[in-house]
Design a protein around this motif. Structure first.
Motif, short mmCIF file in Angstrom:
data_model
loop_
_atom_site.label_atom_id
_atom_site.label_comp_id
_atom_site.label_asym_id
_atom_site.label_seq_id
_atom_site.Cartn_x
_atom_site.Cartn_y
_atom_site.Cartn_z
N GLU A 62 0.82 -1.20 0.00
CA GLU A 62 0.00 0.00 0.00
C GLU A 62 0.86 1.26 0.00
OE1 GLU A 62 -3.74 -1.89 2.59
OE2 GLU A 62 -2.37 -0.45 3.54
N ILE A 63 0.36 2.30 -0.66
CA ILE A 63 0.92 3.63 -0.56
C ILE A 63 -0.03 4.44 0.32
CG2 ILE A 63 1.53 5.73 -1.80
CD1 ILE A 63 2.24 3.91 -4.19
N VAL A 64 0.53 5.02 1.37
CA VAL A 64 -0.26 5.74 2.36
C VAL A 64 -0.01 7.23 2.21
CG1 VAL A 64 -0.74 6.03 4.81
CG2 VAL A 64 -0.14 3.78 3.93
N GLN A 65 -1.07 8.00 2.17
CA GLN A 65 -0.98 9.45 2.13
C GLN A 65 -1.78 10.01 3.30
OE1 GLN A 65 -2.46 11.31 -1.43
NE2 GLN A 65 -1.66 13.33 -0.88
N ARG A 122 3.86 0.74 2.74
CA ARG A 122 3.81 -0.30 3.77
C ARG A 122 3.36 -1.61 3.13
NH1 ARG A 122 -1.48 1.88 7.27
NH2 ARG A 122 -3.10 1.00 5.90
N ALA A 123 3.75 -2.71 3.72
CA ALA A 123 3.40 -4.04 3.19
C ALA A 123 3.17 -4.98 4.36
CB ALA A 123 4.53 -4.58 2.30
N GLY A 135 -2.02 9.02 6.23
CA GLY A 135 -2.68 7.99 7.01
C GLY A 135 -3.76 7.24 6.29
N ARG A 136 -4.09 7.66 5.05
CA ARG A 136 -5.12 6.98 4.26
C ARG A 136 -4.45 6.21 3.13
NH1 ARG A 136 -6.77 12.22 4.81
NH2 ARG A 136 -6.15 12.66 2.65
N VAL A 137 -5.04 5.09 2.76
CA VAL A 137 -4.50 4.29 1.66
C VAL A 137 -4.83 5.00 0.35
CG1 VAL A 137 -4.54 2.08 0.47
CG2 VAL A 137 -4.72 2.17 2.97
N ALA A 138 -3.79 5.46 -0.35
CA ALA A 138 -3.97 6.17 -1.62
C ALA A 138 -3.91 5.22 -2.81
CB ALA A 138 -2.91 7.25 -1.77
N ALA A 139 -3.22 4.11 -2.67
CA ALA A 139 -3.14 3.11 -3.73
C ALA A 139 -2.72 1.79 -3.09
CB ALA A 139 -2.14 3.52 -4.81
N SER A 140 -3.15 0.68 -3.69
CA SER A 140 -2.80 -0.62 -3.10
C SER A 140 -2.88 -1.72 -4.14
CB SER A 140 -3.74 -0.95 -1.94
OG SER A 140 -5.06 -1.14 -2.41
N THR A 141 -2.21 -2.80 -3.84
CA THR A 141 -2.35 -4.03 -4.60
C THR A 141 -2.32 -5.18 -3.61
OG1 THR A 141 -1.46 -5.37 -6.42
CG2 THR A 141 0.15 -4.30 -4.99
N GLU A 142 -3.05 -6.25 -3.94
CA GLU A 142 -3.14 -7.40 -3.03
C GLU A 142 -2.98 -8.70 -3.79
OE1 GLU A 142 -5.74 -7.89 0.10
OE2 GLU A 142 -5.71 -5.81 0.79
N GLU A 143 -2.49 -9.70 -3.06
CA GLU A 143 -2.42 -11.07 -3.57
C GLU A 143 -2.95 -11.96 -2.45
OE1 GLU A 143 -2.63 -14.27 -4.98
OE2 GLU A 143 -1.72 -12.93 -6.47
N SER A 144 -4.16 -12.47 -2.63
CA SER A 144 -4.86 -13.19 -1.56
C SER A 144 -4.11 -14.43 -1.11
CB SER A 144 -6.28 -13.54 -2.00
OG SER A 144 -6.24 -14.38 -3.15
N ARG A 145 -3.37 -15.06 -2.01
CA ARG A 145 -2.65 -16.29 -1.65
C ARG A 145 -1.27 -16.01 -1.08
NH1 ARG A 145 -2.97 -19.12 -7.37
NH2 ARG A 145 -2.41 -16.97 -7.87
N GLY A 146 -0.88 -14.75 -1.10
CA GLY A 146 0.45 -14.41 -0.63
C GLY A 146 1.46 -14.49 -1.75
N ALA A 147 2.38 -13.54 -1.79
CA ALA A 147 3.39 -13.49 -2.84
C ALA A 147 4.74 -13.15 -2.24
CB ALA A 147 3.00 -12.47 -3.90
N ARG A 148 5.80 -13.46 -2.97
CA ARG A 148 7.15 -13.11 -2.54
C ARG A 148 7.56 -11.74 -3.08
NH1 ARG A 148 8.46 -16.87 1.48
NH2 ARG A 148 7.58 -18.86 0.85
N ARG A 149 6.82 -11.24 -4.05
CA ARG A 149 7.14 -9.93 -4.64
C ARG A 149 5.86 -9.26 -5.10
NH1 ARG A 149 11.18 -6.87 -6.65
NH2 ARG A 149 10.83 -5.70 -8.57
#
Length: 837
Positions: free
Chosen positions: A698-701, A735-736, A703-717
């Motif tokens: 996540e990119i936080v601005q 943050r990650a 204190g709020r999440v301004a952009a994010s990406t997720e991988e539900s199964r978990g990723a190494r990168r």
């Protein structure tokens, strides 16, 4: 099992008709048990069977001076004699080996066997002097175990040994092996000489086993057959009447394959608190009886020889399984796969069943799997169910033959190795390799732990190298009436031989209401270390200083002030921040409350780098589990001073595993990106690499999440690039962590910290110098500061004015304590006026 079963193969001889002395032979009031007794699990009869009357055969000036014959009149492989020397002159210079008597074993039809009984060989005084144990006789007691969960405080250090070594209480036991066991042994004839000694008992054995020599210890798995009983909290104990045992320990749940495939390879395993399965190690005579108990109640008893012969024995409630397959003493080397050089790291070896085989010099179970606060710290850690040994790249010790599971790790930039290897009969060498998957030092990022307690300087260096940590801040402190790491303070850094690791012993100064401060890089101690009474300072202690004064003293020495484990204790923190005395804020756990507080102060316009530290107080926390990566530019060498200076500049990110990279328009953390007065669009780029599964980036601005990406199964990168519109002064960070960031996966350390990472901000100014203000935060800060003043005035302990001279030398102690709080209030009001509030 009844008493006859227990003593099968051993027969005590009744000596009562020849006894001529009672317990007073030793000393007035020195008694010993009479009648049928058990020494080292073997049966003996002392005196009459009913336990009354004369009980010893006393030889010497006050007893028998002529030979005495004791009838045996049966076949026997062994004769075991409980005896004791009452007169020794070794302390007067007499040499060991003086013949005290001859024991003559007479057969019906063969010549007698004449055995000299010599001081310090077959017989000795009781108790013998330290280092003067008899060489061919043993104590009348077994080796034992210290109480597992209780004991006197004064024995807390010695308790770590776990063992109670056997010492003779009344007698020593000597065993004679009969060279003609098929012949009737008619008499034992005792021929005394000039020294006084006593014989208390004689027992004969028809068994092959040597009655005084123990078999080597062997691992045994214990399984309770009742599922409900097995699921109860662990409370097992094991006894061996003719031998010794270790504490039993729970075995991990799950299969060996599940352990190897776990995503937390190299970083521990969930601790099994259930009673079953468990294991214990047993060293006993084949004829020994093994008793398994839960709490105080014995569940089952089995013959050890049955376990040795059958490998598995079942009773109504318990299954015992012998699992030793032979073992080798193996020299292990761990190499860096890239360089081929020995690699400091931490290692764990186990059988497929989960039985640990620690390198020699390291425990299989750290502190008997109990808490290690200020106890047994250094060289080992325990993460859940796994105890790891820190090594410099090489170790040696016993490993079982066949399949062995190795579990090896080194920080966050090497891929952990958790795999099976095979140990062949005769194998004496094993080489393992760890592969580096990231090299942050090449990118000029150097990791450090801002908050470590209780280790020695060299112990901290060893663990730092094993965790790939470049900097350790080892902090002396006070805990009530306990002062720790005093002897480690030198006022300068200690570098490893290669210059790649540095340990600096400094201070954490603490007050239970106002807060804590880590003072890094001190040249001289800042005193008092703690103040205001328990639980930080001494009982009945008074408030002698404020955190702000500690911070000033640190800065006067060129040091760095870290506010640890934000936000708690939470009182003087706003005053430190408003007064410009806090160089950075530290997170030690992944709690959203800490993030909210951090964002609160950033939004109020305070530039505050973020750092990570472990607050390591136990051996259940690795150095650097939460660590601070600091960027040092290529034109600056790696030194402790440069690491701290760039930390203060905000060129940091905190890592509990994931490795973050973050830029805004190419500017790195700690920088200020200047935009024109009308603002604009910025490009924020975040990347995370991790040896652990990461679910969110996540990119936080503000204190709020301004952009994010997720991988539900978990990723190494994970990677994230975002175009963000900026119209006013702001800050951005990356943050990650786990799903939605807040739900982090957990480490297996004592605090179950979340696996996450967070950068310091990139500040973005619009049309001039960067500033921000948040009125709600300003009011919040003033509320806490006013509360701190009221605490100082009304609740803190104070000496009557004029009755003492304080360390600061000022006449008005209350004014001294309040001054930084008043200064902070003035600064906050000045900011409010500046921004038109």
């Amino acid at each position: 099992m009844n008493e006859t079963d227990l003593n099968e193969g051993y027969w005590p001889i009744d000596l009562s008709s020849w006894c001529n002395q009672g317990p007073e032979a030793f000393a007035p009031g020195a008694g010993f048990p009479l009648g049928m007794q058990s020494f080292r699990g073997l049966p003996f009869q002392i005196g009459p069977s009913q336990g009354k009357g004369l009980s010893l055969l006393d030889f010497g000036p006050q007893g028998y001076r002529e030979p005495v014959g004791i009838p045996i009149q049966r076949t026997a492989r062994w004769v075991i004699i409980a005896h004791r020397l009452l007169e020794s002159r070794i302390r007067e210079g007499e040499t060991a080996g003086r013949v005290i008597a001859h024991y003559v074993f007479q057969y019906e039809s063969l010549p007698s066997e004449i055995i000299p009984i010599r001081e310090r060989l077959e017989i000795s005084e009781v108790p013998p002097d330290w280092g003067q144990w008899p060489l061919l006789a043993v104590p009348d007691q077994n080796d034992g175990l210290k109480p597992r969960y209780a004991g006197p405080w004064g024995a807390a250090g010695e308790r770590q040994t776990e063992v109670v070594p056997a010492a003779p209480r009344w007698f020593v036991l000597w065993a004679w092996r009969n060279p003609h066991p098929e012949q009737i042994l008619d008499w034992l004839r005792v021929e005394p000489r000039d020294r006084r000694f006593v014989i208390a008992a004689v027992t004969v054995s028809s068994l092959e086993e040597s009655p005084l020599r123990r078999e080597p210890r062997r691992p045994v798995i214990l399984r309770l057959k009742d599922p409900e009983e097995a699921a109860e909290p662990f409370d097992l104990s094991v006894e061996a009447d003719r031998g010794s045992v270790t504490y039993p320990y729970p075995l991990p749940t799950g299969s060996a394959e599940e352990f190897k495939q776990d995503s937390m390879a190299g970083w521990g395993q969930t601790y099994n608190t259930r009673t079953s399965p468990a294991y214990v190690e047993i060293a006993a005579l084949p004829s020994a009886t093994i008793r398994v108990a839960r709490g105080e109640a014995v569940m089952e008893a089995v013959r050890w020889n049955d376990v040795l012969q059958k490998k598995q024995v079942e009773t109504d409630r318990v299954r015992l399984e012998l699992v030793e397959r032979g073992k080798n003493w193996v020299h292990v080397t761990v190499l860096d796969d890239e360089t081929g050089r020995p690699l400091p790291c931490r290692v764990h070896f186990r059988s497929p069943e989960g039985i640990p085989y620690a390198p020699h010099g390291h425990p299989g179970h750290l502190m008997s799997d109990q808490s290690t606060w200020h106890i047994d710290n250094g060289g080992d850690i325990r993460l859940g169910h796994v105890t790891y040994a820190y090594i410099d790249g090489a170790c040696q010790g016993w490993l079982p033959r066949g399949e062995v599971i190795v579990d090896v790790a080194r920080g966050f930039e090497y891929l952990p190795l958790r795999a099976s290897v095979m140990i062949q009969p005769g194998q004496r060498e094993m080489t393992l390799r760890l592969k580096r998957v990231l090299n942050m030092k090449r990118e000029r990022w150097f990791s450090g732990d801002t908050h470590v307690h209780f280790l020695s300087t060299l112990g901290a260096q060893l663990e730092a190298q094993g965790e790939d940590v470049s900097v350790v801040n080892l902090l002396q402190s006070q805990w009530g009436h306990l002062f720790t790491n005093t002897e480690e303070f030198t006022g300068r850094p200690l570098y490893s031989a290669d210059g790649g690791t540095v340990v600096y012993t400094s201070q954490e100064n603490r007050q239970h209401i106002l807060g804590h401060l880590s003072l890094l890089g001190l040249k001289h101690p800042v005193m008092p270390w703690c103040t205001g009474g328990p639980d930080e300072a001494e009982q009945g202690g008074t408030l002698e200083t404020a955190l702000s004064h500690w911070a000033d003293a640190c800065h006067q020495q060129g040091g760095t002030v870290i506010v640890p484990h934000i936000p708690n204790p939470n009182c003087e923190l706003p005053a430190l921040i408003a007064g410009g005395r806090a160089d950075a804020l530290e997170m030690t756990t992944h709690e959203m409350y800490a993030h909210i507080e951090y964002y609160r102060y950033l939004n109020a316009g305070y530039r505050l780098p973020l750092v990570g530290g472990t607050d390591r107080m136990t051996a259940e926390v690795p150095v650097g589990l939460y660590r601070t990566y600091v960027y040092i530019p290529p034109d600056e060498e790696f030194t402790y001073e440069n690491w701290c200076r760039n930390l203060r500049l905000g060129r940091t990110f905190l890592s509990g595993g994931p490795i973050l990279r973050f830029t805004v328009n190419g500017r790195m953390v700690g920088d200020t990106l200047a935009l024109p007065g009308n603002g604009g669009t910025v490009e924020a780029v975040a990347e995370v690499d991790s040896i652990f599964p990461v679910h969110s980036l996540e990119i936080v601005q503000e204190g709020r999440v301004a952009a994010s990406t997720e991988e539900s199964r978990g990723a190494r990168r994970l990677q994230l690039k975002a175009q963000l519109k900026v119209e006013h002064h702001t800050w951005l960070a990356a943050r990650a962590g786990g799903p939605g960031f807040a739900r982090a996966l957990s480490h297996h350390d004592a605090w179950r910290r979340g696996i996450m990472a967070h950068t310091s901000p990139v500040y973005v100014s619009v049309g001039g110098e960067w500033w921000m203000h948040d009125e709600e935060t300003a009011q919040y800060m003033m509320t806490l500061i006013h509360g701190g003043l009221e605490y100082i005035r009304n609740l803190s302990g104070q000496y009557p004015r004029g009755s003492v001279t304080h360390h600061h030398g000022e006449d008005d102690h209350l004014d001294y304590l309040e001054r930084p709080f008043r200064e902070a209030l003035e600064r906050i009001q000045a900011r409010r006026r500046r921004y038109g509030i």
